[in-house]
Write a protein that holds these residues in place. Structure first.
Motif, PDB file in Angstrom:
ATOM      1  N   VAL A  33       6.741  -5.186   8.203  1.00  0.00           N
ATOM      2  CA  VAL A  33       5.651  -5.570   9.097  1.00  0.00           C
ATOM      3  C   VAL A  33       4.518  -6.055   8.206  1.00  0.00           C
ATOM      4  N   ARG A  34       4.078  -7.283   8.449  1.00  0.00           N
ATOM      5  CA  ARG A  34       3.092  -7.910   7.569  1.00  0.00           C
ATOM      6  C   ARG A  34       1.894  -8.386   8.372  1.00  0.00           C
ATOM      7  N   GLY A  35       0.744  -8.417   7.730  1.00  0.00           N
ATOM      8  CA  GLY A  35      -0.469  -8.876   8.391  1.00  0.00           C
ATOM      9  C   GLY A  35      -1.680  -8.542   7.563  1.00  0.00           C
ATOM     10  N   GLY A  36      -2.807  -9.118   7.931  1.00  0.00           N
ATOM     11  CA  GLY A  36      -4.039  -8.884   7.201  1.00  0.00           C
ATOM     12  C   GLY A  36      -4.672  -7.547   7.547  1.00  0.00           C
ATOM     13  N   PRO A  37      -5.824  -7.255   6.940  1.00  0.00           N
ATOM     14  CA  PRO A  37      -6.522  -5.993   7.221  1.00  0.00           C
ATOM     15  C   PRO A  37      -6.893  -5.897   8.701  1.00  0.00           C
ATOM     16  N   HIS A 165      21.529   6.283   4.276  1.00  0.00           N
ATOM     17  CA  HIS A 165      21.484   6.349   5.738  1.00  0.00           C
ATOM     18  C   HIS A 165      20.068   6.341   6.305  1.00  0.00           C
ATOM     19  N   ALA A 166      19.147   5.682   5.611  1.00  0.00           N
ATOM     20  CA  ALA A 166      17.772   5.579   6.103  1.00  0.00           C
ATOM     21  C   ALA A 166      17.499   4.174   6.625  1.00  0.00           C
ATOM     22  N   THR A 167      16.696   4.106   7.668  1.00  0.00           N
ATOM     23  CA  THR A 167      16.150   2.838   8.142  1.00  0.00           C
ATOM     24  C   THR A 167      14.748   2.739   7.559  1.00  0.00           C
ATOM     25  N   VAL A 168      14.464   1.621   6.889  1.00  0.00           N
ATOM     26  CA  VAL A 168      13.252   1.498   6.080  1.00  0.00           C
ATOM     27  C   VAL A 168      12.273   0.531   6.741  1.00  0.00           C
ATOM     28  N   LEU A 169      11.012   0.951   6.809  1.00  0.00           N
ATOM     29  CA  LEU A 169       9.944   0.081   7.309  1.00  0.00           C
ATOM     30  C   LEU A 169       8.904  -0.080   6.212  1.00  0.00           C
ATOM     31  N   LEU A 170       8.737  -1.320   5.743  1.00  0.00           N
ATOM     32  CA  LEU A 170       7.760  -1.650   4.709  1.00  0.00           C
ATOM     33  C   LEU A 170       6.555  -2.330   5.344  1.00  0.00           C
ATOM     34  N   THR A 171       5.420  -2.251   4.691  1.00  0.00           N
ATOM     35  CA  THR A 171       4.261  -3.044   5.092  1.00  0.00           C
ATOM     36  C   THR A 171       3.816  -3.891   3.912  1.00  0.00           C
ATOM     37  N   SER A 172       3.175  -5.024   4.225  1.00  0.00           N
ATOM     38  CA  SER A 172       2.580  -5.853   3.169  1.00  0.00           C
ATOM     39  C   SER A 172       1.309  -6.489   3.694  1.00  0.00           C
ATOM     40  N   GLU A 173       0.390  -6.731   2.783  1.00  0.00           N
ATOM     41  CA  GLU A 173      -0.898  -7.324   3.145  1.00  0.00           C
ATOM     42  C   GLU A 173      -0.820  -8.829   3.346  1.00  0.00           C
ATOM     43  N   ALA A 174       0.217  -9.456   2.819  1.00  0.00           N
ATOM     44  CA  ALA A 174       0.419 -10.898   2.989  1.00  0.00           C
ATOM     45  C   ALA A 174      -0.807 -11.700   2.559  1.00  0.00           C
ATOM     46  N   SER A 175      -1.300 -11.402   1.345  1.00  0.00           N
ATOM     47  CA  SER A 175      -2.485 -12.086   0.839  1.00  0.00           C
ATOM     48  C   SER A 175      -2.088 -13.109  -0.220  1.00  0.00           C
ATOM     49  N   PRO A 176      -2.958 -14.087  -0.493  1.00  0.00           N
ATOM     50  CA  PRO A 176      -2.665 -15.063  -1.545  1.00  0.00           C
ATOM     51  C   PRO A 176      -2.509 -14.410  -2.924  1.00  0.00           C
TER      52      PRO A 176
END
Length: 484
Positions: A33-37, A165-176
């Protein structure tokens, strides 16, 4: 979705999102899941974690950007209790600044990567989580000196977690400064969050192994967390319904319509302010109530008490209909709801409460809720959805001119209607009078005459065809025969 397919899915715990994702996340896959602040990434993860806890699953949360105490505090405020989640705190503590730790001799990935991996392995082996949150992967990227090293380390991490056997959810800031192109390439699915001046939107950029609803969808962050409003699919679950005529309860108006309007059609009621469009729509709903059917008015301009008072004054027992549950009046503040949110409200009425007739009063108010979206496309999707569900739709369209050139709408949506009923003022004998007629009826023929209409305390009265006048639609007719 069949039973086997459901067993392969994990709910995100976010209302509306699983519908967009085709049922949820596939087990033992990695998602981003990605997006800004401020877009709600941590809240998104909190829903995912809480859904696992509610199912009795073991959930781990690797935090690199925000201390666990702060995460728990902020999510608890919106009713998401993460006390049973196992947190692995990899955020730099105050000792890092106090001791002035630096990497002058060795590159940072050689100093921290091994301890970090060992800590993650330790949590996985001890808790055996079925869901893991990594918030945020952008911080991991800073520990790698080259994109190649980051690619290798992340690929290894995801393979290790999913193989356990884990489902993984990562986050990212998606910045330059920290582009996440590599992350998007390695994961199985990407959900992108975006905040604009008027609304919040999300879209599924990628979703391996599963169908999903493409395009942008509205979402909100409320006191209970994230809520997603899927963009309306006009072809959603069409069903068969009887092609019957629905009476207005006014014999002369039914004559104009040659029996009434067909169930599941869209009727546009056009006319200037005060001519009686809403009252005419309520008359159809009064008749629906007598058949034991439920109707809903979504009103954008007028207050609830105004509609109730007006109906009661013309022999439409709105208060009684409200008490019986055969009618609902829903006041909509246009600037507070997006088109997707409004469509969600309509869907709830149809799918959860069995509503058979919907009135949108009016097009001008609905247009305000679109916030720049295309009126024709949004209204088309909504009305087609209602038609496929067998719901009869009434749409009030106001025209500004009281007299003059004849006009159906000022926004070019008449093509959407199956039926068009027009109401007009006209002046005759020094009096302002009202006329009604039918311009279009897609499924059958209709009477081509124009009749006078009066709204009295006894109800709506439609007279005989105005054969003694010509030019009524201009508002200034010519008298050509005996007084009508």
């Amino acid at each position: 979705m069949n039973k086997d397919e459901k067993l392969r899915r994990l709910s995100t715990g976010i209302p509306g999102l699983d519908e967009i994702l085709g049922g949820g996340m596939l087990k033992e896959r990695a998602y981003l899941v990605r997006g800004g602040p401020g877009t709600g990434k941590t809240t998104f993860c909190a829903h995912f974690a809480k859904a696992g806890i509610d199912r009795g699953e073991s959930v781990a949360w690797v935090t690199l950007s925000e201390p666990p105490g702060r995460v728990k505090e902020s999510t608890s405020a919106i009713g998401l209790d993460l006390s049973k989640v196992t947190f692995l705190d990899l955020t730099p503590g105050p000792a890092f600044f106090r001791d002035q730790k630096s990497y002058d001799i060795f590159p940072p990935e050689e100093v921290e990567s091994a301890p970090l991996a060992a800590k993650i392995r330790d949590v996985v082996e001890k808790t055996k989580p079925t869901r893991i949150v990594v918030d945020s992967v952008s911080q991991l990227q800073f520990l790698s000196s080259t994109p190649q090293n980051f690619h290798k380390q992340l690929l290894s991490l995801l393979a290790y977690l999913t193989s356990n056997h884990a489902t993984v959810l990562l986050t990212s800031e998606a910045s330059p400064q920290a582009p996440d192109d590599e992350v998007q390439f390695l994961v199985d699915g990407v959900v992108e969050l975006e905040v604009s001046a008027n609304d919040r939107h999300l879209r599924v950029k990628k979703w391996r192994g599963s169908e999903h609803s493409a395009g942008w969808h509205s979402y909100q962050i409320t006191r209970t967390g994230l809520q997603v409003f899927p963009r309306l699919d006009p072809q959603r679950e069409p069903r068969e319904f009887p092609l019957e005529l629905i009476s207005s309860g006014i014999p002369a108006l039914d004559e104009l319509l040659q029996g009434g309007i067909s169930r599941g059609t869209i009727t546009l009621i056009s006319g200037p302010s005060g001519v009686g469009k809403t009252t005419l729509g309520l008359q159809f709903m009064k008749e629906a109530a007598s058949r034991g059917e439920r109707s809903v008015v979504f009103h954008f301009e007028e207050a609830r008490r105004t509609i109730i008072g007006r109906g009661e004054r013309v022999n439409i027992p709105i208060s009684q209909m409200l008490e019986q549950g055969s009618l609902e009046l829903k006041r909509i503040e246009p600037l507070q709801f997006s088109a997707d949110q409004f469509a969600h409200m309509v869907r709830e009425e149809v799918e959860q409460r069995g509503t058979k007739m919907v009135m949108i009063d009016s097009v001008a108010g609905y247009r305000l809720s679109l916030r720049g979206n295309d009126l024709g496309a949004s209204l088309h999707a909504l009305t087609q959805y209602l038609g496929n569900k067998g719901v009869t739709t009434l749409v009030c369209a106001e025209v500004e001119k009281i007299t003059g050139d004849f006009q159906i709408t000022e926004v070019g949506i008449s093509y959407l209607a199956d039926n068009i009923i027009f109401m007009r003022y006209f002046e005759a004998g020094g009096q302002l009078r009202k006329a009604i007629g039918v311009l279009k009826k897609r499924l059958s023929d209709f009477e081509k005459s124009v009749r006078e209409i009066e709204i009295t305390r006894y109800g709506i009265k439609v007279g005989q065809p105005l054969t003694s006048f010509s030019g009524i639609l201009t508002g200034t007719p010519e008298f050509r025969g005996s007084s009508s």
